[in-house]
Design a protein around this motif. Structure first.
Motif, mmCIF file in Angstrom:
data_model
loop_
_atom_site.group_PDB
_atom_site.id
_atom_site.type_symbol
_atom_site.label_atom_id
_atom_site.label_comp_id
_atom_site.label_asym_id
_atom_site.label_seq_id
_atom_site.Cartn_x
_atom_site.Cartn_y
_atom_site.Cartn_z
ATOM 1 N N CYS B 90 4.205 -0.472 -13.432
ATOM 2 C CA CYS B 90 5.481 0.131 -13.005
ATOM 3 C C CYS B 90 5.863 -0.290 -11.595
ATOM 4 C CB CYS B 90 5.386 1.649 -13.009
ATOM 5 S SG CYS B 90 5.566 2.370 -14.612
ATOM 6 N N LEU B 91 4.873 -0.716 -10.821
ATOM 7 C CA LEU B 91 5.122 -0.992 -9.407
ATOM 8 C C LEU B 91 6.152 -2.096 -9.200
ATOM 9 C CD1 LEU B 91 1.547 -0.871 -7.917
ATOM 10 C CD2 LEU B 91 3.392 0.698 -7.516
ATOM 11 N N MET B 92 6.258 -3.024 -10.172
ATOM 12 C CA MET B 92 7.112 -4.181 -9.920
ATOM 13 C C MET B 92 8.592 -3.835 -9.970
ATOM 14 S SD MET B 92 6.902 -6.208 -13.439
ATOM 15 C CE MET B 92 6.693 -5.295 -14.926
ATOM 16 N N TYR B 121 8.657 4.698 -3.305
ATOM 17 C CA TYR B 121 8.306 4.598 -4.729
ATOM 18 C C TYR B 121 7.025 3.787 -4.897
ATOM 19 C CZ TYR B 121 8.611 2.720 -9.471
ATOM 20 O OH TYR B 121 8.322 2.315 -10.728
ATOM 21 N N LEU B 122 6.936 2.675 -4.179
ATOM 22 C CA LEU B 122 5.752 1.824 -4.285
ATOM 23 C C LEU B 122 4.491 2.585 -3.913
ATOM 24 C CD1 LEU B 122 6.656 -1.644 -2.822
ATOM 25 C CD2 LEU B 122 5.737 -1.153 -5.056
ATOM 26 N N PHE B 123 4.541 3.296 -2.784
ATOM 27 C CA PHE B 123 3.335 3.995 -2.349
ATOM 28 C C PHE B 123 3.000 5.132 -3.293
ATOM 29 C CE2 PHE B 123 4.419 2.030 1.775
ATOM 30 C CZ PHE B 123 3.293 1.252 1.829
ATOM 31 N N ALA B 124 4.034 5.806 -3.812
ATOM 32 C CA ALA B 124 3.788 6.914 -4.729
ATOM 33 C C ALA B 124 3.071 6.415 -5.981
ATOM 34 C CB ALA B 124 5.108 7.579 -5.103
ATOM 35 N N ILE B 161 -3.331 5.558 3.930
ATOM 36 C CA ILE B 161 -2.631 6.060 5.114
ATOM 37 C C ILE B 161 -2.316 4.901 6.048
ATOM 38 C CG2 ILE B 161 -2.785 7.632 7.043
ATOM 39 C CD1 ILE B 161 -4.941 9.104 5.402
ATOM 40 N N ALA B 162 -3.351 4.108 6.354
ATOM 41 C CA ALA B 162 -3.142 2.981 7.259
ATOM 42 C C ALA B 162 -2.169 1.975 6.655
ATOM 43 C CB ALA B 162 -4.471 2.308 7.582
ATOM 44 N N LEU B 163 -2.239 1.816 5.316
ATOM 45 C CA LEU B 163 -1.313 0.901 4.635
ATOM 46 C C LEU B 163 0.121 1.379 4.812
ATOM 47 C CD1 LEU B 163 -1.443 -1.572 2.628
ATOM 48 C CD2 LEU B 163 -1.139 0.087 0.834
ATOM 49 N N ILE B 251 1.138 -7.262 -6.964
ATOM 50 C CA ILE B 251 2.170 -6.433 -6.339
ATOM 51 C C ILE B 251 1.938 -6.345 -4.834
ATOM 52 C CG2 ILE B 251 2.993 -4.071 -6.140
ATOM 53 C CD1 ILE B 251 4.078 -5.439 -8.517
ATOM 54 N N VAL B 252 0.669 -6.162 -4.465
ATOM 55 C CA VAL B 252 0.355 -6.050 -3.040
ATOM 56 C C VAL B 252 0.774 -7.333 -2.302
ATOM 57 C CG1 VAL B 252 -1.619 -6.128 -1.523
ATOM 58 C CG2 VAL B 252 -1.414 -4.299 -3.115
#
Lengths: 118, 328
Positions: B90-92, B121-124, B161-163, B251-252
C-alpha cells in the motif's frame, strides 16, 4: 478532495486480495501431510522446553512507551514544519521550547537507565 | 468522474503489477550482487543469467506444504504475513514516480494518489507493517520467533522516530507534506540533499534499520535466532514476508529519491526513467551494505537509535530552523 483516498482504498483492496489469494492458492495446491514432529516448534532439532508465551522483558514495554511519547512529538512537529515559512521567529522559539522540554525528558530517561540494554 | 475512476483503476493495477515484478526481481538482483561481491556467480541455472529464477521461486513456494505449528495461534499466524505484505504494498500509493503524461488528449499524473498528507500516510502505513512482524513472531509459538519478533518491533519503532524527524527539515524547506509538491519544489537542480545533507545520511541509516537490513538485521540474525520472526513460516506465507520486505526496501529507496534526490527531475531522459535510476542506485547501495558490513550488537543498535540519532535529528531541525529564520 476525497479523490486520493479512492485510489488508496482501491490499492489497499488489491494488496489485501493479492495476499489472501496467494495464501489460499498455496493452501489448495500444496501437499498436506501433517505429522506430530512437523507441527512441533522448530528449535534446530532440540525438543522445546517450557512454555514460550511467558512474560516479556520490561525493556520492550519501556521502549514502546518512549516510542509513543516521541512519535507523538514527531507528528506534532509535522504540521509546524509545513507552515514554518509563515511562522516567524516566534513560531521557531515556541517549537524549540517544546523540543527542549521533550529533550530534557529524554535525558531523564537516559539517566534513569531506561535505554540501557545489558 | 467516470474518467477519473477508470484512470485510477488502470493506473493502480499497472503500477501494482510492475511494482510486484520489481520486488520479485530485487530478490534475484540481491543474490546476483551479493554473489559478485563474494566472488561467486549467483543464480544462473534457470533461464539466461538466472532471469527466470524469481518465477521459479514463486512457483515453488506455491506448491510447498504449509506447516501451521500445532500450538500456534492459528488465525494470527495466517494473518501476520498478509498484514506485512499488503501494508508494504500500500505504501507506493503516494509516491510520485514521474511527471504527467498525455494520453488521448488527457493529462495523467504519474502518481496513484496525490494526497496532501502523503508523507504522514507513508509513516502510518510503514508502522502498520511492523504489526505483521511482531504478530508473526509471537503467534508461531517459537522461542526464536518470539525473540526475533520482539527485537524487530523494538528496533523498528526506535528508528521510526529518527526516520520521521530526519524528514522534518525537508518539510520545512518544501512547506508541504504532499510528495508531488516536494518533488516540484526541487525543480532546477535544487535537490534537498544539497540543503539537508546530514538529514539525508540520517535518513539512510534509519531506513536501513527500519527495513531490518545489514548492519541492523538483528531480527533475523541467522547465527543466533536461526531465522527470527519467520522461522515457522513455510510456502507462500514465507514468500509473502519476503515480498513485503523487498517492497518496503524499494519504497524506502523511492522515498529517499523523492525527498532528497529531486524525485523524477533530471535532464534529457523521461521522468520515470530518472526516478527509477535514482531509486535503484539507492537500492544497490543497500545491497552493497549487506555485502560489506557485519551485524551490530543489539544493545549497540538501540543505543545508536536513541542516544545518537534521535538527539542529532532534533539538532538538525534546530539548525535548519535557525538558518531559515536568520536567512529571511
Amino acid at each position: 478532495m476525497l479523490r486520493p483516498y479512492f485510489a488508496i482504498m482501491f490499492l489497499m483492496l488489491i494488496s489485501i486480495l493479492f495476499a489472501v489469494v496467494t495464501v489460499a492458492l498455496s493452501h489448495l495446491l500444496g501437499p498436506k501431510k501433517t505429522t506430530k514432529v512437523k507441527s512441533d516448534p522448530y528449535e534446530c532439532g532440540v525438543t522445546t522446553i517450557g512454555p514460550t508465551w511467558e512474560r516479556i522483558p520490561i525493556k520492550f514495554y519501556i521502549i514502546a512507551m518512549l516510542f509513543l511519547v516521541f512519535d507523538v512529538e514527531a507528528v506534532f512537529i509535522y504540521p509546524w514544519a509545513v507552515i514554518f515559512k509563515r511562522l516567524s521567529l516566534f513560531g521557531f522559539i515556541e517549537m524549540m521550547i517544546f523540543i527542549i522540554v521533550l529533550f530534557l525528558g529524554l535525558i531523564y530517561v537516559w539517566k534513569k537507565g531506561a535505554l540501557k540494554w545489558e | 468522474m467516470l474518467f477519473f475512476v477508470v484512470e485510477t483503476v488502470i493506473k493502480t493495477i499497472v503500477v501494482f503489477g510492475v511494482f510486484l515484478l520489481f520486488c520479485a526481481y530485487l530478490t534475484l538482483a540481491e543474490r546476483k550482487i551479493l554473489g559478485h561481491i563474494q566472488v561467486r556467480i549467483g543464480p544462473n541455472r534457470v533461464g539466461p543469467w538466472g532471469l527466470l529464477q524469481p518465477i521459479a521461486d514463486g512457483l515453488k513456494a506455491l506448491f510447498k506444504e504449509e506447516v501451521v505449528p500445532e500450538r500456534s495461534d492459528k488465525v494470527l499466524f495466517i494473518i501476520a504475513p498478509m498484514i506485512s505484505v499488503s501494508m508494504a504494498l500500500c505504501l507506493m500509493a503516494v509516491i510520485p514516480f514521474g511527471d504527467h503524461i498525455t494520453l488521448f488528449g488527457k493529462k495523467i499524473n504519474l502518481v496513484i494518489a496525490n494526497s496532501e498528507i502523503g508523507l504522514l500516510y507513508l509513516f502510518a502505513f510503514a508502522s502498520l507493517a511492523d504489526y505483521g512482524v511482531v504478530i508473526g513472531g509471537w503467534s508461531s509459538y517459537n522461542k526464536y520467533g518470539l525473540l526475533g519478533g520482539l527485537r524487530a518491533a523494538a528496533q523498528m519503532i526506535s528508528y521510526e522516530i529518527a526516520l520521521g524527524l530526519s524528514c522534518v527539515g525537508v518539510i520545512m524547506i518544501s512547506g508541504s507534506l504532499n510528495l508531488v509538491d516536494i518533488v516540484k519544489a526541487q525543480a532546477g537542480g535544487h535537490w534537498n540533499v544539497i540543503y539537508q545533507p546530514i538529514a539525508f545520511i540520517f535518513y539512510i541509516i534509519c531506513a536501513l534499520a527500519e527495513i531490518n537490513r545489514t548492519p541492523f538485521d538483528m531480527p533475523e540474525a541467522e547465527s543466533e535466532l536461526a531465522c527470527g520472526y519467520n522461522i515457522e513460516y513455510s510456502s507462500m506465507k514465507f514468500s509473502l514476508f519476503f515480498i513485503g520486505e523487498y517492497a518496503h526496501l524499494m519504497i524506502v529507496a523511492a522515498v529517499a529519491t523523492t525527498l532528497f534526490l529531486g524525485g523524477w527531475h533530471g535532464p534529457y531522459l523521461p521522468s520515470v526513467v530518472w526516478f527509477l535510476i535514482k531509486t535503484f542506485l539507492i537500492v544497490f547501495f543497500f545491497m552493497w551494505q549487506r555485502g560489506t558490513f557485519p551485524r551490530l550488537r543489539y544493545d549497540r543498535i538501540m543505543m545508536l537509535g536513541w542516544k545518537v540519532l534521535l538527539p542529532l535529528t532534533l539538532a538538525n531541525i534546530f539548525v535548519t530552523g535557525l538558518v531559515m529564520v536568520l536567512a529571511r
